[in-house]
Design a protein around this motif. Sequence first.
Motif, PDB file in Angstrom:
ATOM      1  N   ALA A   1      -4.089  -1.828   7.681  1.00 53.31           N
ATOM      2  CA  ALA A   1      -3.420  -0.251   7.221  1.00 53.31           C
ATOM      3  C   ALA A   1      -3.002   0.340   6.194  1.00 53.31           C
ATOM      4  CB  ALA A   1      -2.444   0.865   8.251  1.00 53.31           C
ATOM      5  N   GLU A   2      -1.342  -0.624   5.987  1.00 57.06           N
ATOM      6  CA  GLU A   2      -0.596  -0.585   4.676  1.00 57.06           C
ATOM      7  C   GLU A   2      -1.850  -1.735   3.323  1.00 57.06           C
ATOM      8  OE1 GLU A   2       2.665   0.133   1.972  1.00 57.06           O
ATOM      9  OE2 GLU A   2       1.927   0.912   4.949  1.00 57.06           O
ATOM     10  N   LEU A   3      -1.976  -2.245   3.873  1.00 60.12           N
ATOM     11  CA  LEU A   3      -3.257  -3.166   2.502  1.00 60.12           C
ATOM     12  C   LEU A   3      -4.468  -2.203   1.984  1.00 60.12           C
ATOM     13  CD1 LEU A   3      -3.608  -6.722   3.880  1.00 60.12           C
ATOM     14  CD2 LEU A   3      -2.043  -6.225   1.680  1.00 60.12           C
ATOM     15  N   CYS A   4      -4.678  -1.362   2.646  1.00 64.60           N
ATOM     16  CA  CYS A   4      -5.372  -0.664   2.236  1.00 64.60           C
ATOM     17  C   CYS A   4      -4.643   0.409   1.714  1.00 64.60           C
ATOM     18  CB  CYS A   4      -6.084   0.522   3.634  1.00 64.60           C
ATOM     19  SG  CYS A   4      -7.593  -0.460   4.583  1.00 64.60           S
ATOM     20  N   ILE A   5      -3.292   1.380   1.943  1.00 66.68           N
ATOM     21  CA  ILE A   5      -2.693   2.099   1.321  1.00 66.68           C
ATOM     22  C   ILE A   5      -2.504   1.189  -0.587  1.00 66.68           C
ATOM     23  CG2 ILE A   5      -0.286   3.163   0.654  1.00 66.68           C
ATOM     24  CD1 ILE A   5      -1.056   3.449   3.983  1.00 66.68           C
TER      25      ILE A   5
ATOM     26  N   VAL B   1       5.999  -5.467   3.168  1.00 68.81           N
ATOM     27  CA  VAL B   1       4.942  -5.725   1.910  1.00 68.81           C
ATOM     28  C   VAL B   1       5.775  -4.764   1.079  1.00 68.81           C
ATOM     29  CG1 VAL B   1       2.379  -4.535   1.676  1.00 68.81           C
ATOM     30  CG2 VAL B   1       3.919  -4.890   4.301  1.00 68.81           C
ATOM     31  N   THR B   2       5.551  -4.854  -0.011  1.00 64.05           N
ATOM     32  CA  THR B   2       5.983  -4.620  -1.584  1.00 64.05           C
ATOM     33  C   THR B   2       4.634  -4.426  -2.506  1.00 64.05           C
ATOM     34  OG1 THR B   2       7.632  -6.106  -0.826  1.00 64.05           O
ATOM     35  CG2 THR B   2       7.684  -5.019  -3.387  1.00 64.05           C
TER      36      THR B   2
ATOM     37  N   VAL C   1       0.822   7.349  -8.403  1.00 60.11           N
ATOM     38  CA  VAL C   1       1.088   5.793  -8.533  1.00 60.11           C
ATOM     39  C   VAL C   1       2.635   6.056  -9.659  1.00 60.11           C
ATOM     40  CG1 VAL C   1       0.714   4.655  -9.840  1.00 60.11           C
ATOM     41  CG2 VAL C   1      -1.614   5.909  -8.607  1.00 60.11           C
ATOM     42  N   THR C   2       3.221   5.198  -9.307  1.00 57.98           N
ATOM     43  CA  THR C   2       4.846   4.647  -9.923  1.00 57.98           C
ATOM     44  C   THR C   2       4.781   3.500 -10.161  1.00 57.98           C
ATOM     45  OG1 THR C   2       7.047   4.893  -9.074  1.00 57.98           O
ATOM     46  CG2 THR C   2       6.315   4.229  -7.311  1.00 57.98           C
ATOM     47  N   THR C   3       5.559   3.370 -11.348  1.00 59.40           N
ATOM     48  CA  THR C   3       5.660   2.304 -11.874  1.00 59.40           C
ATOM     49  C   THR C   3       7.111   1.149 -11.393  1.00 59.40           C
ATOM     50  OG1 THR C   3       7.631   2.873 -13.923  1.00 59.40           O
ATOM     51  CG2 THR C   3       5.142   2.522 -14.229  1.00 59.40           C
ATOM     52  N   ALA C   4       7.642   2.148 -10.026  1.00 56.73           N
ATOM     53  CA  ALA C   4       8.551   0.936  -9.632  1.00 56.73           C
ATOM     54  C   ALA C   4       7.986   0.657  -8.120  1.00 56.73           C
ATOM     55  CB  ALA C   4       9.154   2.592  -8.738  1.00 56.73           C
ATOM     56  N   PRO C   5       8.212  -0.362  -7.746  1.00 60.84           N
ATOM     57  CA  PRO C   5       8.290  -1.458  -6.706  1.00 60.84           C
ATOM     58  C   PRO C   5       8.252  -0.360  -5.434  1.00 60.84           C
ATOM     59  CG  PRO C   5       9.865  -2.061  -7.424  1.00 60.84           C
ATOM     60  CD  PRO C   5       9.845  -1.256  -8.489  1.00 60.84           C
ATOM     61  N   ARG C   6       7.256  -0.587  -4.299  1.00 62.95           N
ATOM     62  CA  ARG C   6       7.000   0.082  -3.141  1.00 62.95           C
ATOM     63  C   ARG C   6       6.878  -0.733  -2.165  1.00 62.95           C
ATOM     64  NH1 ARG C   6       3.661   0.959   0.619  1.00 62.95           N
ATOM     65  NH2 ARG C   6       2.975   3.436   1.500  1.00 62.95           N
ATOM     66  N   ILE C   7       7.790  -0.538  -1.374  1.00 57.89           N
ATOM     67  CA  ILE C   7       8.516  -1.641   0.170  1.00 57.89           C
ATOM     68  C   ILE C   7       8.041  -1.094   0.738  1.00 57.89           C
ATOM     69  CG2 ILE C   7       9.913  -3.149   0.592  1.00 57.89           C
ATOM     70  CD1 ILE C   7      11.574  -2.821  -2.271  1.00 57.89           C
ATOM     71  N   ARG C   8       7.687  -0.968   1.711  1.00 63.49           N
ATOM     72  CA  ARG C   8       7.427  -0.752   3.494  1.00 63.49           C
ATOM     73  C   ARG C   8       7.440  -2.041   4.014  1.00 63.49           C
ATOM     74  NH1 ARG C   8       7.649   3.046   0.449  1.00 63.49           N
ATOM     75  NH2 ARG C   8       6.496   5.094   1.097  1.00 63.49           N
ATOM     76  N   GLU C   9       8.557  -1.808   5.456  1.00 63.65           N
ATOM     77  CA  GLU C   9       8.588  -2.921   6.066  1.00 63.65           C
ATOM     78  C   GLU C   9       7.740  -2.392   7.932  1.00 63.65           C
ATOM     79  OE1 GLU C   9      11.931  -3.932   7.639  1.00 63.65           O
ATOM     80  OE2 GLU C   9      12.554  -5.356   5.890  1.00 63.65           O
ATOM     81  N   ILE C  10       6.825  -3.259   8.652  1.00 63.71           N
ATOM     82  CA  ILE C  10       5.977  -3.267   9.495  1.00 63.71           C
ATOM     83  C   ILE C  10       7.056  -3.893  10.219  1.00 63.71           C
ATOM     84  CG2 ILE C  10       3.946  -3.817   9.859  1.00 63.71           C
ATOM     85  CD1 ILE C  10       3.066  -3.347   7.457  1.00 63.71           C
ATOM     86  N   ILE C  11       7.192  -3.612  11.319  1.00 66.87           N
ATOM     87  CA  ILE C  11       7.529  -3.512  12.198  1.00 66.87           C
ATOM     88  C   ILE C  11       7.102  -3.882  13.613  1.00 66.87           C
ATOM     89  CG2 ILE C  11       9.507  -3.671  14.200  1.00 66.87           C
ATOM     90  CD1 ILE C  11      10.736  -2.130  12.001  1.00 66.87           C
TER      91      ILE C  11
END
Length: 138
Positions: free
Chosen positions: A115-119, A21-22, A2-12
């Motif tokens: 899947a991304e929302l589960c994570i 998704v951030t 777990v981090t306090t920095a933003p986590r950014i992923r792109e689904i294509i």
Amino acid sequence: MVTTAPRIREIIDATGMRLRVTIEPGARGPSIRLGRPDFDVEVRLDPHGADLLCGYLVAARLSGRQQLADETSFGPLAATFSLSHDPIVRVEVRRHLLDDAVLTIPATMWDRLYAELCIVGAHARALGGLSASAEAAL
């Protein structure tokens, strides 16, 4: 981790459409931002809204061509989720019923977004727990 920095992923998807998704920590707890850079549209959800969207995606997938009742999350980052079939099958996310800005999520993205929302949900719950622990320590 777990981090306090933003986590950014792109689904294509196969057509090249992108959904970003951030997860971001905040004073009121973590928020999840969903955005379509190609349309300059985004919505922010709290963990409750992200969990509801996760379930709504599965319900939409299982509904086939049948209608599905709207779902609404409540709270400071309230949103309404709707299923639409015309002209393409998609889930629409609105911050307010009267809001013109609608995030459209076509069926081609549902599985990866689920899947991304589960994570993201797991990270949001952990971040929320860290915030609660920090407040309790004060």
